[in-house]
Motif scaffolding. Structure first.
Motif, PDB file in Angstrom:
ATOM      1  N   SER A 272     -33.446 -14.431   3.729  1.00  0.00           N
ATOM      2  CA  SER A 272     -32.161 -14.691   3.092  1.00  0.00           C
ATOM      3  C   SER A 272     -31.447 -15.868   3.756  1.00  0.00           C
ATOM      4  O   SER A 272     -31.641 -16.147   4.942  1.00  0.00           O
ATOM      5  CB  SER A 272     -31.270 -13.453   3.163  1.00  0.00           C
ATOM      6  OG  SER A 272     -30.814 -13.238   4.492  1.00  0.00           O
ATOM      7  N   GLY A 273     -30.622 -16.519   2.974  1.00  0.00           N
ATOM      8  CA  GLY A 273     -29.815 -17.591   3.528  1.00  0.00           C
ATOM      9  C   GLY A 273     -28.858 -17.088   4.579  1.00  0.00           C
ATOM     10  O   GLY A 273     -28.608 -17.765   5.590  1.00  0.00           O
ATOM     11  N   GLU A 274     -28.319 -15.903   4.378  1.00  0.00           N
ATOM     12  CA  GLU A 274     -27.386 -15.326   5.349  1.00  0.00           C
ATOM     13  C   GLU A 274     -28.049 -15.108   6.693  1.00  0.00           C
ATOM     14  O   GLU A 274     -27.442 -15.313   7.749  1.00  0.00           O
ATOM     15  CB  GLU A 274     -26.825 -14.010   4.805  1.00  0.00           C
ATOM     16  CG  GLU A 274     -25.834 -14.179   3.670  1.00  0.00           C
ATOM     17  CD  GLU A 274     -24.623 -14.979   4.092  1.00  0.00           C
ATOM     18  OE1 GLU A 274     -24.206 -14.890   5.269  1.00  0.00           O
ATOM     19  OE2 GLU A 274     -24.087 -15.719   3.241  1.00  0.00           O
ATOM     20  N   TYR A 275     -29.313 -14.689   6.683  1.00  0.00           N
ATOM     21  CA  TYR A 275     -30.034 -14.476   7.940  1.00  0.00           C
ATOM     22  C   TYR A 275     -30.131 -15.776   8.727  1.00  0.00           C
ATOM     23  O   TYR A 275     -29.879 -15.808   9.940  1.00  0.00           O
ATOM     24  CB  TYR A 275     -31.431 -13.930   7.652  1.00  0.00           C
ATOM     25  CG  TYR A 275     -32.299 -13.820   8.895  1.00  0.00           C
ATOM     26  CD1 TYR A 275     -32.273 -12.672   9.678  1.00  0.00           C
ATOM     27  CD2 TYR A 275     -33.122 -14.875   9.288  1.00  0.00           C
ATOM     28  CE1 TYR A 275     -33.049 -12.576  10.829  1.00  0.00           C
ATOM     29  CE2 TYR A 275     -33.904 -14.791  10.431  1.00  0.00           C
ATOM     30  CZ  TYR A 275     -33.866 -13.635  11.201  1.00  0.00           C
ATOM     31  OH  TYR A 275     -34.633 -13.563  12.337  1.00  0.00           O
TER      32      TYR A 275
ATOM     33  N   LEU B  66     -28.271 -18.545   8.429  1.00  0.00           N
ATOM     34  CA  LEU B  66     -26.955 -19.018   8.855  1.00  0.00           C
ATOM     35  C   LEU B  66     -26.404 -18.187  10.010  1.00  0.00           C
ATOM     36  O   LEU B  66     -25.691 -18.703  10.881  1.00  0.00           O
ATOM     37  CB  LEU B  66     -25.985 -18.974   7.670  1.00  0.00           C
ATOM     38  CG  LEU B  66     -26.271 -19.963   6.527  1.00  0.00           C
ATOM     39  CD1 LEU B  66     -25.431 -19.618   5.305  1.00  0.00           C
ATOM     40  CD2 LEU B  66     -25.988 -21.383   6.981  1.00  0.00           C
ATOM     41  N   ARG B  67     -26.729 -16.907  10.033  1.00  0.00           N
ATOM     42  CA  ARG B  67     -26.197 -16.015  11.056  1.00  0.00           C
ATOM     43  C   ARG B  67     -26.950 -16.128  12.378  1.00  0.00           C
ATOM     44  O   ARG B  67     -26.364 -15.970  13.459  1.00  0.00           O
ATOM     45  CB  ARG B  67     -26.248 -14.566  10.538  1.00  0.00           C
ATOM     46  CG  ARG B  67     -25.629 -13.534  11.488  1.00  0.00           C
ATOM     47  CD  ARG B  67     -25.578 -12.152  10.860  1.00  0.00           C
ATOM     48  NE  ARG B  67     -26.913 -11.633  10.583  1.00  0.00           N
ATOM     49  CZ  ARG B  67     -27.433 -11.469   9.379  1.00  0.00           C
ATOM     50  NH1 ARG B  67     -26.711 -11.791   8.299  1.00  0.00           N
ATOM     51  NH2 ARG B  67     -28.645 -10.982   9.211  1.00  0.00           N
TER      52      ARG B  67
ATOM     53  N   ALA C 293     -28.967 -19.576  -1.941  1.00  0.00           N
ATOM     54  CA  ALA C 293     -28.965 -18.706  -0.755  1.00  0.00           C
ATOM     55  C   ALA C 293     -28.122 -19.285   0.372  1.00  0.00           C
ATOM     56  O   ALA C 293     -27.425 -18.552   1.091  1.00  0.00           O
ATOM     57  CB  ALA C 293     -30.402 -18.490  -0.284  1.00  0.00           C
ATOM     58  N   ILE C 294     -28.164 -20.595   0.525  1.00  0.00           N
ATOM     59  CA  ILE C 294     -27.410 -21.244   1.596  1.00  0.00           C
ATOM     60  C   ILE C 294     -25.961 -21.485   1.180  1.00  0.00           C
ATOM     61  O   ILE C 294     -25.087 -21.718   1.995  1.00  0.00           O
ATOM     62  CB  ILE C 294     -28.093 -22.583   1.985  1.00  0.00           C
ATOM     63  CG1 ILE C 294     -29.493 -22.308   2.567  1.00  0.00           C
ATOM     64  CG2 ILE C 294     -27.280 -23.368   2.993  1.00  0.00           C
ATOM     65  CD1 ILE C 294     -29.486 -21.601   3.897  1.00  0.00           C
ATOM     66  N   ARG C 295     -25.728 -21.441  -0.150  1.00  0.00           N
ATOM     67  CA  ARG C 295     -24.399 -21.685  -0.717  1.00  0.00           C
ATOM     68  C   ARG C 295     -23.909 -23.090  -0.363  1.00  0.00           C
ATOM     69  O   ARG C 295     -22.822 -23.305   0.156  1.00  0.00           O
ATOM     70  CB  ARG C 295     -23.392 -20.636  -0.232  1.00  0.00           C
ATOM     71  CG  ARG C 295     -23.678 -19.238  -0.742  1.00  0.00           C
ATOM     72  CD  ARG C 295     -22.684 -18.216  -0.218  1.00  0.00           C
ATOM     73  NE  ARG C 295     -22.905 -17.894   1.184  1.00  0.00           N
ATOM     74  CZ  ARG C 295     -22.137 -18.267   2.182  1.00  0.00           C
ATOM     75  NH1 ARG C 295     -21.040 -18.977   1.936  1.00  0.00           N
ATOM     76  NH2 ARG C 295     -22.417 -17.938   3.422  1.00  0.00           N
TER      77      ARG C 295
ATOM     78  N   ARG D 113     -19.419 -25.278   8.628  1.00  0.00           N
ATOM     79  CA  ARG D 113     -20.321 -24.116   8.669  1.00  0.00           C
ATOM     80  C   ARG D 113     -21.577 -24.419   9.474  1.00  0.00           C
ATOM     81  O   ARG D 113     -22.527 -23.636   9.460  1.00  0.00           O
ATOM     82  CB  ARG D 113     -20.717 -23.722   7.238  1.00  0.00           C
ATOM     83  CG  ARG D 113     -19.557 -23.260   6.371  1.00  0.00           C
ATOM     84  CD  ARG D 113     -19.985 -23.130   4.914  1.00  0.00           C
ATOM     85  NE  ARG D 113     -21.098 -22.190   4.774  1.00  0.00           N
ATOM     86  CZ  ARG D 113     -22.034 -22.288   3.821  1.00  0.00           C
ATOM     87  NH1 ARG D 113     -22.008 -23.299   2.954  1.00  0.00           N
ATOM     88  NH2 ARG D 113     -22.992 -21.404   3.740  1.00  0.00           N
TER      89      ARG D 113
END
Length: 461
Positions: free
Chosen positions: A215-218, A220-221, A409-411, A426
């Motif tokens: 996931s993109g969130e993974y 980025l986090r 996914a990355i937005r 970000r």
């Protein structure tokens, strides 16, 4: 001034078109040294400032090579060029277009000198892993392992970051591996460099698409910064009647298939030109690569058409020195057997039983500026004709980044022309073609160095 530039750079046509080995032969050291003695070591080196996007110190490594100081030449070259083994094979040599010798003569053979320097450096073990003295404890995710992604990863790793490169394909390399034919760039050259990068501590995660497998969130986090270097995956289409017919393919679909066969990833090419009348629409480098690949696959005939006018044999007045010259260029693939035609616009695809059988086209007449720059065109009356073809390859360039799974996914935002927009707030960055539009490998590399340096500065705050 008394030494002529060497023009015979390729293996014999009948030999090379039977294999996918590199077409360019390697010049001997005496030949290279003689060619480098043609360099004037100009007081204002336009090759360095107006030509090379990497700002290579060209007169300096030319002088070192001319005197046989190959290690010194490599040290000079490697200060600004991280992967000269790639640029010396696929760069059109913008430096040579700006060479002072080309004002009223022929440019110095900078690209061949660069090639001899880096190949000698590998052979003599001058090329060694560059491992940072200390790590800064911060992590970077680089998404995409093409030329821009690899340069960014190398630059950031040297700055002390822990770098992980994500690649959706089976092997890293991006356009270098899957878009450029082996006869221009042997993929062993890529693997040789990747082995060094892995020794330096750079991690490569392949067969992994962000937005599908992770996931993109993974991402980025779990990373301090994320850099997207995914090129321009959207090819320019030709939306004319008959586009749905079988036998019409994008150039990269065709080129990637053969490269995967050569690498052992596929048993046979999904798109083959064997025994077919091939029509390549688009007159650039990608179109030329399709020509050479089709010939090697055993095409019955190969024709390349282009809507632009035929360039002049000599430098056009519209591109005065030290600009990159607009002039006719004949690639090694064109020499192998290809009919080239200019001033042709496509109207509709013709088919038989659902398969393409030809293209209806017409001639156009261009209007030029006083200096010879093409401005616009008109259709030529009563010029419609049909070009027979049972395989059509669309090689008309690339338009940007579609709103795919990764973008969602990355937005990340896109410009009206679908380039990606960085979001430093970000810690999200973009480099290369996905940021600037489709361009040359060397320009994508130069941009990646610049963006990587900005990441170093931002994360130091």
């Amino acid at each position: 001034m008394k030494i002529a530039r060497i023009h015979d750079l390729y293996r014999p046509v009948e030999e090379r078109k039977r294999d996918f080995a590199e077409v360019e032969k390697r010049l001997s050291k005496p030949e290279i040294q003689a060619q480098m003695s043609r360099c004037h070591n100009c007081g204002i080196p336009f090759c360095h400032g107006a030509g090379c996007p990497l700002f290579n110190a060209i007169p300096d490594f030319n002088a070192a090579a001319a005197s046989g100081k190959w290690e010194t030449a490599y040290q000079i070259l490697s200060q600004s060029s991280l992967f000269p083994e790639f640029t010396c094979r696929v760069c059109p040599a913008l430096c040579e277009g700006a060479c002072c010798c080309s004002v009223d003569g022929e440019a110095v053979m900078v690209r061949q000198c660069e090639k001899e320097i880096i190949e000698t450096a590998f052979y003599c073990n001058y090329v060694k892993p560059v491992i940072p003295a200390r790590r800064n404890g911060k992590t970077i995710a680089v998404i995409g392992s093409g030329p821009a992604g690899l340069v960014a990863a190398e630059t950031l790793n040297r700055a002390g970051f822990a770098v992980t490169v994500f690649e959706q394909n089976h092997r890293p390399g991006g356009l270098l591996r899957y878009g450029i034919p082996d006869f221009k760039l042997d993929k062993k050259i890529i693997d040789r460099r990747l082995a060094i990068m892995e020794q330096e501590g750079i991690s490569f995660v392949t067969d992994t698409a962000i937005g599908r497998d992770i996931s993109g969130e993974y991402v980025l986090r779990n990373f301090d910064a994320v850099l997207l270097a995914i090129g321009t995956p959207a090819a320019r289409d030709l939306a004319i009647p008959g586009r749905e017919l079988e036998g019409i393919h994008f150039a990269l679909e065709f080129l990637q298939g053969q490269n995967r066969v050569n690498a052992g990833e596929l048993a046979e090419a999904p798109v083959s030109a064997k025994g077919k009348d091939v029509l390549v629409i688009g007159g650039g480098d990608t179109g030329s690569d399709c020509v050479g690949t089709a010939i090697r696959q055993g095409a019955k005939s190969v024709r390349q058409i282009e809507i632009m006018p035929q360039p002049p044999v000599a430098r056009s007045a519209s591109t005065p020195w030290p600009n990159w010259p607009w002039m006719l260029k004949t690639s090694s693939s064109h020499q192998e057997g290809c009919e080239r035609q200019w001033n042709i616009a496509s109207d509709r695809f013709l088919g038989n039983a659902g398969k393409v059988s030809g293209v209806e086209v017409h001639q156009v007449a261009w209007h030029f500026s006083p200096t010879g720059k093409p401005l616009n065109f008109d259709a030529v009356a009563n010029s419609t004709r049909i070009i027979s073809a049972d395989l059509v390859l669309l090689a008309m360039g690339f338009t940007g980044v579609p709103e795919n799974d990764l973008v969602k996914a990355i937005r990340i935002s896109r410009t009206p022309r679908t380039a990606l927009i960085a979001d430093p707030a970000r810690r999200l960055y973009v480099a290369g073609d996905c940021a600037n539009g489709a361009t040359l490998v060397v320009r994508a590399m130069a941009d990646a160095k610049k963006v990587a340096s900005s990441i170093v500065e931002d994360l130091a705050k």
